[in-house]
Structure formats: structure tokens, C-alpha cells
Write a protein that holds these residues in place. Structure first.
Motif, PDB file in Angstrom:
ATOM      1  N   ALA A 103      31.189  90.345  33.723  1.00 11.64           N
ATOM      2  CA  ALA A 103      30.961  89.975  32.377  1.00 11.64           C
ATOM      3  C   ALA A 103      29.792  89.237  32.118  1.00 11.64           C
ATOM      4  CB  ALA A 103      32.182  89.460  31.733  1.00 11.64           C
ATOM      5  N   ALA A 104      29.570  88.145  33.182  1.00 12.71           N
ATOM      6  CA  ALA A 104      28.675  87.164  33.090  1.00 12.71           C
ATOM      7  C   ALA A 104      27.236  88.024  33.293  1.00 12.71           C
ATOM      8  CB  ALA A 104      28.650  86.108  34.128  1.00 12.71           C
ATOM      9  N   ALA A 105      27.078  88.779  34.099  1.00 12.56           N
ATOM     10  CA  ALA A 105      25.949  89.436  34.483  1.00 12.56           C
ATOM     11  C   ALA A 105      25.539  90.651  33.336  1.00 12.56           C
ATOM     12  CB  ALA A 105      26.011  90.215  35.716  1.00 12.56           C
ATOM     13  N   THR A 106      26.481  91.262  32.743  1.00 13.36           N
ATOM     14  CA  THR A 106      26.287  92.294  31.811  1.00 13.36           C
ATOM     15  C   THR A 106      26.002  91.698  30.191  1.00 13.36           C
ATOM     16  OG1 THR A 106      28.712  92.647  31.462  1.00 13.36           O
ATOM     17  CG2 THR A 106      27.666  93.839  33.078  1.00 13.36           C
ATOM     18  N   ALA A 107      26.694  90.418  29.992  1.00 15.59           N
ATOM     19  CA  ALA A 107      26.491  89.955  28.557  1.00 15.59           C
ATOM     20  C   ALA A 107      25.098  90.029  28.137  1.00 15.59           C
ATOM     21  CB  ALA A 107      27.082  88.704  28.538  1.00 15.59           C
ATOM     22  N   PRO A 108      24.116  89.166  28.826  1.00 21.81           N
ATOM     23  CA  PRO A 108      22.651  89.430  28.378  1.00 21.81           C
ATOM     24  C   PRO A 108      22.190  90.592  28.609  1.00 21.81           C
ATOM     25  CG  PRO A 108      22.855  88.175  30.433  1.00 21.81           C
ATOM     26  CD  PRO A 108      24.356  88.305  30.101  1.00 21.81           C
ATOM     27  N   VAL A 109      22.219  91.580  29.848  1.00 24.87           N
ATOM     28  CA  VAL A 109      21.772  92.668  29.756  1.00 24.87           C
ATOM     29  C   VAL A 109      22.220  93.745  28.648  1.00 24.87           C
ATOM     30  CG1 VAL A 109      21.499  94.712  31.316  1.00 24.87           C
ATOM     31  CG2 VAL A 109      21.598  92.495  32.327  1.00 24.87           C
ATOM     32  N   SER A 110      23.420  93.659  28.321  1.00 24.42           N
ATOM     33  CA  SER A 110      23.770  94.593  27.307  1.00 24.42           C
ATOM     34  C   SER A 110      23.232  94.289  25.875  1.00 24.42           C
ATOM     35  CB  SER A 110      25.324  94.196  27.105  1.00 24.42           C
ATOM     36  OG  SER A 110      25.802  93.148  26.434  1.00 24.42           O
ATOM     37  N   ILE A 111      22.865  93.184  25.535  1.00 18.22           N
ATOM     38  CA  ILE A 111      22.081  92.844  24.214  1.00 18.22           C
ATOM     39  C   ILE A 111      20.865  93.351  24.500  1.00 18.22           C
ATOM     40  CG2 ILE A 111      21.181  90.971  22.706  1.00 18.22           C
ATOM     41  CD1 ILE A 111      24.191  91.659  22.534  1.00 18.22           C
ATOM     42  N   VAL A 112      20.281  93.480  25.501  1.00 13.20           N
ATOM     43  CA  VAL A 112      18.807  94.124  25.663  1.00 13.20           C
ATOM     44  C   VAL A 112      18.824  95.599  25.704  1.00 13.20           C
ATOM     45  CG1 VAL A 112      16.643  94.099  26.973  1.00 13.20           C
ATOM     46  CG2 VAL A 112      17.927  92.041  26.764  1.00 13.20           C
ATOM     47  N   LEU A 113      19.712  96.098  26.504  1.00 12.13           N
ATOM     48  CA  LEU A 113      20.052  97.394  26.388  1.00 12.13           C
ATOM     49  C   LEU A 113      20.429  98.261  25.009  1.00 12.13           C
ATOM     50  CD1 LEU A 113      21.320  97.880  29.895  1.00 12.13           C
ATOM     51  CD2 LEU A 113      19.012  98.128  29.215  1.00 12.13           C
ATOM     52  N   ALA A 114      21.139  97.191  24.270  1.00 14.37           N
ATOM     53  CA  ALA A 114      21.495  97.852  22.914  1.00 14.37           C
ATOM     54  C   ALA A 114      20.441  98.156  22.051  1.00 14.37           C
ATOM     55  CB  ALA A 114      22.469  96.829  22.367  1.00 14.37           C
ATOM     56  N   GLY A 115      19.428  97.311  22.311  1.00  7.44           N
ATOM     57  CA  GLY A 115      18.224  97.718  21.503  1.00  7.44           C
ATOM     58  C   GLY A 115      18.599  97.916  20.154  1.00  7.44           C
ATOM     59  N   ARG A 116      17.986  98.868  19.275  1.00  5.33           N
ATOM     60  CA  ARG A 116      18.314  99.040  17.946  1.00  5.33           C
ATOM     61  C   ARG A 116      19.570 100.119  17.652  1.00  5.33           C
ATOM     62  NH1 ARG A 116      14.573  96.991  14.892  1.00  5.33           N
ATOM     63  NH2 ARG A 116      12.586  96.154  15.748  1.00  5.33           N
TER      64      ARG A 116
ATOM     65  N   THR B 266      32.941  95.784  30.064  1.00  7.95           N
ATOM     66  CA  THR B 266      33.299  95.762  28.620  1.00  7.95           C
ATOM     67  C   THR B 266      33.595  94.364  28.117  1.00  7.95           C
ATOM     68  OG1 THR B 266      34.843  97.615  29.287  1.00  7.95           O
ATOM     69  CG2 THR B 266      35.380  96.562  27.030  1.00  7.95           C
ATOM     70  N   ILE B 267      34.120  93.359  28.935  1.00 13.64           N
ATOM     71  CA  ILE B 267      34.053  91.976  28.335  1.00 13.64           C
ATOM     72  C   ILE B 267      32.608  91.471  27.989  1.00 13.64           C
ATOM     73  CG2 ILE B 267      34.930  89.626  28.946  1.00 13.64           C
ATOM     74  CD1 ILE B 267      36.811  90.725  30.941  1.00 13.64           C
ATOM     75  N   GLY B 268      31.680  91.625  28.841  1.00 14.13           N
ATOM     76  CA  GLY B 268      30.452  91.151  28.675  1.00 14.13           C
ATOM     77  C   GLY B 268      29.742  91.724  27.622  1.00 14.13           C
ATOM     78  N   ALA B 269      29.882  93.103  27.164  1.00 14.10           N
ATOM     79  CA  ALA B 269      29.120  93.743  26.017  1.00 14.10           C
ATOM     80  C   ALA B 269      29.920  93.517  24.935  1.00 14.10           C
ATOM     81  CB  ALA B 269      28.889  95.275  26.496  1.00 14.10           C
ATOM     82  N   PHE B 270      31.213  93.809  24.904  1.00 17.34           N
ATOM     83  CA  PHE B 270      31.961  93.271  23.722  1.00 17.34           C
ATOM     84  C   PHE B 270      32.007  92.260  23.219  1.00 17.34           C
ATOM     85  CE2 PHE B 270      35.451  93.600  20.479  1.00 17.34           C
ATOM     86  CZ  PHE B 270      35.619  95.011  20.213  1.00 17.34           C
ATOM     87  N   TRP B 271      31.998  91.161  23.871  1.00 19.67           N
ATOM     88  CA  TRP B 271      31.878  89.697  23.360  1.00 19.67           C
ATOM     89  C   TRP B 271      30.730  89.460  22.800  1.00 19.67           C
ATOM     90  CZ3 TRP B 271      35.110  85.648  26.641  1.00 19.67           C
ATOM     91  CH2 TRP B 271      35.303  84.655  25.817  1.00 19.67           C
ATOM     92  N   SER B 272      29.678  89.954  23.557  1.00 19.51           N
ATOM     93  CA  SER B 272      28.175  89.646  23.183  1.00 19.51           C
ATOM     94  C   SER B 272      28.001  90.053  21.665  1.00 19.51           C
ATOM     95  CB  SER B 272      27.288  89.860  24.172  1.00 19.51           C
ATOM     96  OG  SER B 272      27.316  89.586  25.245  1.00 19.51           O
TER      97      SER B 272
END
Length: 394
Positions: A72-85, A125-131
Motif C-alpha cells: 500500500a505504501a508503494a502503490t499509494a502515490p503511484v496510483s494517484i499518478v496513474l489514475a490521471g484524469r 487496494t488499500i493504497g489506491a482506495f485510501w489515496s
């Protein structure tokens, strides 16, 4: 302005009021947080059972909390960037499907390696959902209701402690831990339906780049302080809380009484979370100092005085009251430190929060296996001690 904002303005000219539909959307997101946090923490209540069934020690079984925390720590910031628009509602729907699959896979795991593989998916899931969920209140309700909506969303964490972990532990005690994992998978499908029906489309307010993450760290001392606060509080919490079941059993509490005590803890945490809306609005610094002091005191009392169910319940009420304030208070700190970059700040908070869970649970496992079970209580209290000094400097 989103379609949701337009609808609010049209229905209440001149005065922005949160509608029932908006509060139901907030509730749906809170339910998602509840499901994700229950999935993350359920092994705390089933640690000895899963470890015994899969042939690992209690310390090694703690990796079921460590691994998703690291992921989750690794995916949290990455998920916001990959989410894009991408529409945030669609992302939440996809994550609900993923957490359902992860828990069903865990229920079928025949060895510890397969269990950890399923826990990796939980971590994603935790990293992306929580972000996304952490800063979504500003998109769902008018500005004046944001602190309250944030407290409701993070109330999903307290509810996971009140209902999710104790209920899952009880199901595990009665039907086996695999049944508890299946129940989590079904709950995730309920989240899918709730988000689908209740949450409106949430087009991105703007995309983030990887370079935005270090830039925010350089430019905002408040965010940097927030990361240190998150580490001290959360690592201090989970170095001990992950091993609460063996701690309680070692203090003379029967295994069958653990689920009830976890529910006592969770009720206190939930009450504190919903009270947080009033506290953090005017007394954020005092709240952070108070919650860290309450958790540290509870750990010391657990080590020194607990020997029966009544004393354990009293200490866990204090512990729950302290921890129930953590998520809304820390999230509000980040929102104030970076009001114009909430998603990026929230992703950094999510990264540090889950990294701290991973470090705390791993370090606690080492201490439990090499020193003693109760040693984690003293280490956790020591980590929480500097919080007051850090807050006072800001």
C-alpha cells in the motif's frame, strides 16, 4: 465545478447545504473504507489461528499485516499518478472488485506463500482506495461540511474496529478463518453495489505527475511534519496492536474473549472518530497530543496492570479513544498543509501510514519472537512520546 456541485447550487440557491444524496455518497465511500480496513486488520484477530493452520509462528504470521502495508505504501502515490484524469468513481468500483477477489483468494490459500500473495492484492487496494477516499470529501459535499464528511469517511476505520475485526474474529472462532475471509469478499461486493448506485461521477480535477510528489515535499514543511507525525503515531500503534491477541492471551484472557474485547476497543474508537469533527476543527494540535498520550498510556497500562477481562476492557477503551482520532486528525493536518493539492498530500499520507503499519508490525514480530510478547507495548509507547514535542514546534 462538477455536476454534483452544480446540482447542490441549483437546489439550494444562495446557501450550500449538503443533500441526502450527497450524504449517502459519503456513506458509500465510508463503507468502502470499512471493507478495506477490515481486510487489512482482520489477521490481527485471527493471527494465531491462521498461523497454526498454515504452520508459521505468531511473529511470522504478522507478515499478513506487514506485506499489504508495504504494498500500500508503494502503490499509494503511484496510483494517484496513474489514475490521471480517470473518473474517481470508476476507480473505486474497480478497487471493490479487486478487494473481493483478494479475500476470496486468501480463503483458498493452502500455504503461507499463497496467503501472502493474496495479501499483496489487498495492499494494492488499500493504497489506491485510501489515496482517493481520503481527500474525496471535498468533492462530495459543500465546503462547510467537509470536516464532518471527512470524519464520516474515516469513521469507516473505527467501524472496522467495532464491527469488522470483531465480527470477522467471531466468525473465525465459530466457522474457521476461511469463512471470515469469504465474508470479507462478499462485503466487498456490497461496496461495489453501493458505490455504483450512490456515488455520482467524479471526473478528475486534474492529473498529477511523479515530479509533483517530491515538489510538494520540498515546498511544504507542514507536509514533511505530517509524515513524521504519521510515522511515529502509526508505527507506535501497530508495533503493539498487531500482536494484541497473543498479548491478551498471555495476560490471562481466554481466546474466546478476545473478539469481545476487540469490539470494546472498536466502539471507543468509533465514538472518538465521530467526535473528531468537532475536535479537529478548533483544536487540531491539542487533539494530536491527546491521542498520542492516550495510546501510550494504554500500552503502559496493558503491560503493567491487565490481568482480567475488566481491566483489559478499561485499558482498551482508553486505547480505542486515542486511536479513533488518528485518521481524521492526521488527514486534516495534510488538508491544511496543502489545501490546493489534497490528492497528492493524501497519497503521501497513505504511503507513510501504510509503510508505518508495515514497519511497526514487522518490528513487533521480531520483538515478539526474540524478546517477549509484552516488549512491543513498551516500544510502541516510546515511539509515541515525541509527538507532543513535534506538534509544539509547528
Amino acid at each position: 465545478m462538477t455536476a454534483l456541485d452544480q446540482r447542490t447550487t441549483e437546489t439550494t440557491p444562495g446557501v450550500e447545504r449538503a443533500t441526502l444524496r450527497q450524504w449517502l455518497a459519503v456513506a458509500a465511500v465510508a463503507l468502502g473504507v470499512f471493507a478495506v480496513i477490515t481486510a487489512e486488520l482482520l489477521p490481527v484477530g485471527l493471527l494465531t489461528d491462521i498461523g497454526a493452520d498454515l504452520g508459521v509462528s505468531a511473529g511470522r504470521a504478522g507478515l499478513m499485516v506487514t506485506v499489504p502495508g508495504l504494498v500500500a505504501a508503494a502503490t499509494a502515490p503511484v496510483s494517484i499518478v496513474l489514475a490521471g484524469r480517470a473518473d474517481r468513481r470508476r476507480i473505486l468500483l474497480g478497487l471493490a472488485v479487486l478487494v473481493a477477489g483478494a479475500n476470496l483468494a486468501a480463503a483458498l490459500a493452502e500455504d503461507f506463500a499463497l496467503m501472502l500473495a493474496a495479501r499483496v492484492l489487498v495492499g494494492v487496494t488499500i493504497g489506491a482506495f485510501w489515496s482517493i477516499a481520503g481527500g474525496i470529501a471535498v468533492r462530495l459535499v459543500p465546503e462547510r461540511y467537509v470536516p464532518r464528511a471527512t470524519a464520516v469517511i474515516f469513521g469507516g476505520i473505527g467501524a472496522a474496529s467495532v464491527v469488522g475485526v470483531p465480527a470477522g474474529t467471531l466468525v473465525g472462532d465459530l466457522l474457521g478463518w476461511r469463512a471470515a475471509m469469504v465474508g470479507l469478499g462478499v462485503l466487498a461486493l456490497v461496496v461495489l453495489a453501493a458505490v455504483w448506485v450512490l456515488v455520482p461521477p467524479l471526473p478528475s480535477a486534474g492529473s498529477a505527475r511523479f515530479s509533483d510528489l517530491p515538489r510538494l515535499l520540498r515546498e511544504s514543511s507542514g507536509v514533511r511534519t505530517g509524515l513524521l507525525l504519521t510515522f511515529l503515531i502509526v508505527a507506535g500503534q501497530f508495533i503493539a496492536f498487531t500482536y494484541l491477541r497473543p498479548i491478551l492471551i498471555g495476560n490471562g484472557i481466554g481466546a474466546g474473549g478476545v473478539s469481545g474485547l476487540l469490539m470494546v476497543y472498536g466502539i471507543a474508537a468509533l465514538a472518538a472518530t465521530f467526535a473528531a469533527g468537532a475536535l479537529i476543527g478548533k483544536r487540531l494540535r491539542g487533539t494530536l497530543v491527546g491521542l498520542s498520550a492516550a495510546i501510550a498510556a494504554a500500552m503502559v497500562l496493558m503491560a503493567l496492570t491487565v490481568g482480567d477481562t475488566v481491566s483489559a476492557a478499561a485499558v482498551l477503551i482508553l486505547w480505542g479513544l486515542g486511536y479513533g482520532l488518528v485518521s481524521p486528525a492526521v488527514q486534516t493536518w495534510y488538508m491544511r498543509a496543502a489545501p490546493d493539492r489534497t490528492e497528492i498530500a493524501t497519497s503521501l499520507n497513505t504511503m507513510m501510514f501504510n509503510l508505518s503499519i508495515a514497519i511497526g508490525s514487522w518490528a513487533g514480530g521480531v520483538a515478539v519472537d526474540t524478546v517477549s510478547t509484552t516488549s512491543v507495548l513498551w516500544i510502541g509507547a516510546a515511539l509515541l512520546a515525541p509527538v507532543a514535542l513535534l506538534v509544539a514546534r509547528r
